[in-house]
Scaffold this active site. Structure first.
Site, PDB file in Angstrom:
ATOM      1  N   ARG A  27      29.798  39.160  50.214  1.00 46.84           N
ATOM      2  CA  ARG A  27      30.831  39.831  49.447  1.00 46.84           C
ATOM      3  C   ARG A  27      31.718  40.618  50.400  1.00 46.84           C
ATOM      4  O   ARG A  27      31.251  41.244  51.346  1.00 46.84           O
ATOM      5  CB  ARG A  27      30.225  40.767  48.399  1.00 46.84           C
ATOM      6  CG  ARG A  27      29.651  40.031  47.179  1.00 46.84           C
ATOM      7  CD  ARG A  27      30.756  39.346  46.379  1.00 46.84           C
ATOM      8  NE  ARG A  27      30.266  38.703  45.173  1.00 46.84           N
ATOM      9  CZ  ARG A  27      29.941  37.411  45.073  1.00 46.84           C
ATOM     10  NH1 ARG A  27      29.990  36.632  46.158  1.00 46.84           N
ATOM     11  NH2 ARG A  27      29.557  36.906  43.919  1.00 46.84           N
ATOM     12  N   GLU A  34      41.018  39.508  47.014  1.00 42.89           N
ATOM     13  CA  GLU A  34      41.196  38.052  47.067  1.00 42.89           C
ATOM     14  C   GLU A  34      42.295  37.616  46.098  1.00 42.89           C
ATOM     15  O   GLU A  34      42.290  38.038  44.942  1.00 42.89           O
ATOM     16  CB  GLU A  34      39.878  37.354  46.742  1.00 42.89           C
ATOM     17  CG  GLU A  34      38.790  37.666  47.767  1.00 42.89           C
ATOM     18  CD  GLU A  34      37.461  36.962  47.503  1.00 42.89           C
ATOM     19  OE1 GLU A  34      37.302  36.370  46.414  1.00 42.89           O
ATOM     20  OE2 GLU A  34      36.583  36.997  48.375  1.00 42.89           O
ATOM     21  N   HIS A  36      36.757  31.860  50.231  1.00 46.16           N
ATOM     22  CA  HIS A  36      35.623  32.056  49.312  1.00 46.16           C
ATOM     23  C   HIS A  36      35.124  30.708  48.785  1.00 46.16           C
ATOM     24  O   HIS A  36      34.972  30.502  47.583  1.00 46.16           O
ATOM     25  CB  HIS A  36      36.022  32.968  48.143  1.00 46.16           C
ATOM     26  CG  HIS A  36      34.842  33.653  47.502  1.00 46.16           C
ATOM     27  ND1 HIS A  36      34.934  34.875  46.870  1.00 46.16           N
ATOM     28  CD2 HIS A  36      33.544  33.267  47.361  1.00 46.16           C
ATOM     29  CE1 HIS A  36      33.750  35.214  46.382  1.00 46.16           C
ATOM     30  NE2 HIS A  36      32.893  34.252  46.665  1.00 46.16           N
TER      31      HIS A  36
END
Length: 333
Positions: free
Chosen positions: A239, A268, A286
């Site tokens: 994370r 993000e 990601h």
């Protein structure tokens, strides 16, 4: 449960295989497919008012504000293992169970971790770019070996253990830190338990495999980076909030550490991140969990639990069982 309505928000749901979606349809549930939408869409807000369950991914932040718009929601089905986008306390206050799919993407994330590690160590992107620009720099681009080096794992849960097993193929020494220490696995694999500061000091590669918590938010900061070897590589496929990106940028820019491989970010997409300016960091959007197998496992896992819940059974990976117990005592359950 009759007239059970599921709002599907998760963009990756059934991205490659519609079988889990067909299973939901065959179960008799009412489905509202709004994959890729969110609370900024008035139609999504209308759907929240009708929903008994929300099938969500990493985009929707499920908190009190969202649940206030969804008074009938009794279940939050989260694709993936991470629960940092779901406020468990808020769900409990709203009498909604929360379950997720731990283990579904372990192998995918472990593979991606090593892809980042090797890419950074051997400067694969730099080599590729050099060739595409018609340069031949075979004696100028120097990499690092990971063979028989020390790998430090911050987190030795399911994914961390998969990474550790892969490291054995490179004859790496593995050290780790985890407050929930898996004694049997660590003993079997010869993994040494160390404090975080010691892990940072002795490791050649540091890889993060921990959930984001208030305790570890920003733990990789200027001080942590200066504790590492100047030849160290940092990998984060967990994370984004665990790493202070401003400090990482300064550390990479000033060669405090050799390089980094980052799949997750504080914000993000990281469109304004200064990390985008650097050559000694490999960045991916990601995507560590995004394999055909990983995505399918998550879709299957979340659907199996939804169907069990619709039948009146307890989902396998529920995180607030007390809410299920409370629901079970209600006549309409």
């Amino acid at each position: 449960m009759e007239n059970f309505t599921v709002l599907i928000e998760a963009r990756p749901f059934c991205a490659f295989d519609n079988t889990p979606m067909d299973q939901l349809k065959d179960s008799g549930m009412n489905l509202i497919d709004m994959r890729g939408s969110g609370v900024e869409d008035p139609k999504f807000v209308e759907a929240l008012e009708q929903a008994d369950a929300i099938l969500c991914g990493n985009d929707l932040v499920v908190n009190d504000a969202v649940l206030d718009m969804a008074p009938g929601v009794r279940a939050i089905a989260k694709m993936g293992a991470g629960l940092d986008t779901v406020n468990i306390d808020a769900a409990t206050r709203h009498d909604a169970i929360v379950f997720h799919t731990p283990g579904a993407n372990n192998q995918a994330v472990a593979d991606h971790t090593f892809a980042l590690m090797l890419n950074v160590a051997r400067k694969i992107i730099t080599c590729d770019r050099s060739l595409r620009e018609k340069r031949w720099e075979h004696t100028r681009i120097m990499g690092l070996e990971i063979w028989q080096k020390t790998l430090g794992l911050i987190g030795l849960g399911a994914i961390g253990r998969c990474v550790a097993l892969r490291a054995k193929g490179f004859e790496m020494k593995v050290v780790a830190h985890d407050p929930y220490w898996p004694e049997a696995f660590a003993t079997e694999q010869g993994i040494e338990r160390v404090a975080v500061e010691e892990l940072l000091r002795i490791s050649d590669v540091i890889s993060i495999h921990a959930p984001l918590t208030p305790e570890n938010k920003g733990m990789i900061d200027e001080k942590a980076l200066k504790t590492m070897k100047p030849t160290a590589i940092l990998i984060n496929a967990a994370r984004g909030g665990i790493v202070n990106e401003a400090d990482l940028y300064e550390g990479l820019k000033n060669n405090v550490i050799a390089g980094a491989g980052i799949d997750v970010f504080e914000n993000e997409p990281p469109s304004d991140s200064p990390l985008l300016e650097l050559d000694n960091v490999v960045l991916t959007p990601h995507t560590a969990a995004f394999t055909f197998e990983g995505m399918n496992n998550m879709s299957v896992g979340v659907v199996e639990q939804l169907i069990e819940y619709q039948k009146g059974n307890k989902p396998q990976f529920i995180v607030n069982s007390e809410v299920y117990d409370k629901q079970s005592t209600q006549p309409e359950f």
